[in-house]
Design an enzyme around this catalytic site. Sequence first.
Site, PDB file in Angstrom:
ATOM      1  N   TRP A 157       0.813  -1.218   0.000  1.00 57.79           N
ATOM      2  CA  TRP A 157       0.000   0.000   0.000  1.00 57.79           C
ATOM      3  C   TRP A 157       0.844   1.265   0.000  1.00 57.79           C
ATOM      4  O   TRP A 157       0.420   2.301  -0.507  1.00 57.79           O
ATOM      5  CB  TRP A 157      -1.051  -0.022   1.101  1.00 57.79           C
ATOM      6  CG  TRP A 157      -0.680   0.329   2.511  1.00 57.79           C
ATOM      7  CD1 TRP A 157       0.309  -0.205   3.263  1.00 57.79           C
ATOM      8  CD2 TRP A 157      -1.370   1.273   3.356  1.00 57.79           C
ATOM      9  NE1 TRP A 157       0.298   0.339   4.526  1.00 57.79           N
ATOM     10  CE2 TRP A 157      -0.724   1.248   4.616  1.00 57.79           C
ATOM     11  CE3 TRP A 157      -2.458   2.126   3.181  1.00 57.79           C
ATOM     12  CZ2 TRP A 157      -1.129   2.038   5.686  1.00 57.79           C
ATOM     13  CZ3 TRP A 157      -2.867   2.914   4.251  1.00 57.79           C
ATOM     14  CH2 TRP A 157      -2.208   2.872   5.481  1.00 57.79           C
ATOM     15  N   ARG A 203       0.319 -12.968   4.101  1.00 51.16           N
ATOM     16  CA  ARG A 203      -0.629 -11.855   4.180  1.00 51.16           C
ATOM     17  C   ARG A 203      -0.392 -10.849   3.062  1.00 51.16           C
ATOM     18  O   ARG A 203       0.676 -10.803   2.456  1.00 51.16           O
ATOM     19  CB  ARG A 203      -0.512 -11.134   5.522  1.00 51.16           C
ATOM     20  CG  ARG A 203       0.812 -10.422   5.760  1.00 51.16           C
ATOM     21  CD  ARG A 203       0.767  -9.632   7.068  1.00 51.16           C
ATOM     22  NE  ARG A 203       2.021  -8.966   7.372  1.00 51.16           N
ATOM     23  CZ  ARG A 203       3.007  -9.473   8.095  1.00 51.16           C
ATOM     24  NH1 ARG A 203       2.890 -10.709   8.567  1.00 51.16           N
ATOM     25  NH2 ARG A 203       4.103  -8.786   8.340  1.00 51.16           N
ATOM     26  N   ARG A 275       5.686 -13.236  13.915  1.00 52.14           N
ATOM     27  CA  ARG A 275       6.196 -12.711  12.658  1.00 52.14           C
ATOM     28  C   ARG A 275       7.725 -12.792  12.662  1.00 52.14           C
ATOM     29  O   ARG A 275       8.357 -12.434  13.650  1.00 52.14           O
ATOM     30  CB  ARG A 275       5.768 -11.250  12.481  1.00 52.14           C
ATOM     31  CG  ARG A 275       4.275 -11.043  12.259  1.00 52.14           C
ATOM     32  CD  ARG A 275       3.918  -9.568  12.414  1.00 52.14           C
ATOM     33  NE  ARG A 275       4.187  -9.118  13.770  1.00 52.14           N
ATOM     34  CZ  ARG A 275       4.481  -7.859  14.114  1.00 52.14           C
ATOM     35  NH1 ARG A 275       4.561  -6.915  13.197  1.00 52.14           N
ATOM     36  NH2 ARG A 275       4.711  -7.544  15.376  1.00 52.14           N
ATOM     37  N   GLY A 307      -1.872  -2.630   7.658  1.00 48.58           N
ATOM     38  CA  GLY A 307      -0.984  -1.477   7.543  1.00 48.58           C
ATOM     39  C   GLY A 307      -0.958  -0.634   8.804  1.00 48.58           C
ATOM     40  O   GLY A 307       0.002   0.086   9.054  1.00 48.58           O
ATOM     41  N   ASP A 309      -0.232  -1.103  11.965  1.00 50.38           N
ATOM     42  CA  ASP A 309       0.357  -1.936  13.003  1.00 50.38           C
ATOM     43  C   ASP A 309       1.276  -1.086  13.874  1.00 50.38           C
ATOM     44  O   ASP A 309       2.374  -0.785  13.460  1.00 50.38           O
ATOM     45  CB  ASP A 309       1.100  -3.140  12.413  1.00 50.38           C
ATOM     46  CG  ASP A 309       1.995  -2.769  11.215  1.00 50.38           C
ATOM     47  OD1 ASP A 309       1.790  -1.710  10.592  1.00 50.38           O
ATOM     48  OD2 ASP A 309       2.884  -3.568  10.908  1.00 50.38           O
ATOM     49  N   GLU A 493       8.990   8.831   8.142  1.00 50.82           N
ATOM     50  CA  GLU A 493       7.904   7.865   7.955  1.00 50.82           C
ATOM     51  C   GLU A 493       6.604   8.378   8.554  1.00 50.82           C
ATOM     52  O   GLU A 493       5.520   8.170   8.015  1.00 50.82           O
ATOM     53  CB  GLU A 493       8.316   6.553   8.624  1.00 50.82           C
ATOM     54  CG  GLU A 493       7.263   5.470   8.616  1.00 50.82           C
ATOM     55  CD  GLU A 493       7.625   4.336   9.554  1.00 50.82           C
ATOM     56  OE1 GLU A 493       7.099   3.230   9.338  1.00 50.82           O
ATOM     57  OE2 GLU A 493       8.410   4.540  10.496  1.00 50.82           O
TER      58      GLU A 493
END
Length: 528
Positions: A157, A203, A275, A307, A309, A493
């Site tokens: 994304w 995923r 993960r 997205g 998270d 970010e």
Amino acid sequence: MSQQKQDLKHCFLKTMMFVCFLFTSSLLFAQNELSPRATYSDLFERVQWGRIYPDSKSFADAIPKMQPSEIMAAYKAQKDFKEFSLKAFINKYFSLPENHNAVYQSDVNAGIEKHLDTLWTVLKRNPDTATKFPTSLLPLPKPYIVPGGRFREIYYWDSYFTMLGLQKAGKTEIMKDMIDNFAYLINKYGFIPNGNRSYYLTRSQPPFFAAMVQLLTQHNSANKISDYKEVLEKEYNFWMKGASQLNNGQAANHVVKLIDGTILNRYYDAGDQPREESYREDYEAAKLTKQQPSVFLRNVRSAAESGWDFSSRWFADGKSYSRIITTDILPVDLNTLLYNLEIAIAEANKQSGNLAKTALFRAKAKGRKAAILKYFWNPEQNFFTDYNWKSRRLSNQITLAASFPLYFKIATPQQAKSVSERIEKDFLKTGGLITTLTTTKEQWDAPNAWAPLQYISIQGLHNYGFNKLANTITNRWVNQNIAVFKETGKLMEKYNVVEPSSKGGGGEYPLQDGFGWTNGVLLKLMKK
């Protein structure tokens, strides 16, 4: 030689060349797709528990210096020796991937636009070739842009918002390359993974592929949505897998069939283990929850697919990570994205002349739009919120996901007005829009702000004529980005928009710079 024989010979040569291309392509991409944990078993776990690297993702991305079978044989032969040093062993048999950002020095005096133009080069990766020894990277056949920092691969994304800037910069060729890479992933794996890493093969991420294709074809007659018809339909099948077998009140994979027979979607990771890029963190977090570890970890992984998270949005009590219930929640943004995917498939079939399928997907989109307005409009909050399909209740978590029905023009004018008023009253801060109204240590909560949600909200407000508010948000966000750039030489970010002098915080890793989607949205907003 007769013309017929010449034509046959020409056809034969083209066929043989195509066969050779397929053969060499299969060799090029014949990488080991086992994840690092599956490849290195207890060595992987010992590295993560031993904190050999500060970031769990480092070893997941590490590059072996010989075949994994040889490394594991050496490990088994040496691991029980008294003098065995795990760190020395890892340094001998692995190297870390290159940090491209580390070698780049920005020039603040050259200005923000020059910085953005240079960053496209810094963040660009050439087509992947098979490494001598297999890594976790899933090779892509065309160039692409990465987010930056620890994110060394393409992300799903993120790429849509990066493309907004690429389009403004006139770099449509690499836009198409990235879209073709995603089409390649759909054809190879049946879906677009979170990123092109083997440990992401359980995923996806928010399905923006249709929006990417729409962006590419918007002012570009050389490309049509119908060029991507098959892969759009394949992605749709991934998100809808299992729908036809469900009874009312049941869920499978990404699909939920509500009591009244309405079908909507949720995030759902196929895995239920820690993960690999956050192995130690997940393992430790699983000890602190009352949920079964497999249930908790699937909820964690499914939030990673969203997205967001992580965010209080996914927590049963709105504040505790240990009470994460992602798979119980039907997200408003996911379902608007799938509405757009249905619209895109209808248009692709219209261009291809398949009127029956055009009608089918228009009907699907119409039905989903009605369901979105029914299940995600919260009359008590006068806002769009998520829906808990198990408790059959609307969430009272107020988040910027409410902007998605405005972005995709699903909201009624009155609903859009109510959303705009709430955004201005509660979300608008000095540097832009906060993500949620809850302040936690999670990075997708206040006081943090993220480029994609700024853009979705700004454009959604423009769609309904709330231009003054949209322009206010734009100005505050652009000014925040530029101010931080002038101070640090970096684009981040995420940002703290409540106290712009402070850095964005929270999350499982340090603040990253680069940064693909920040760059893309900033350039788009500056060049509107």
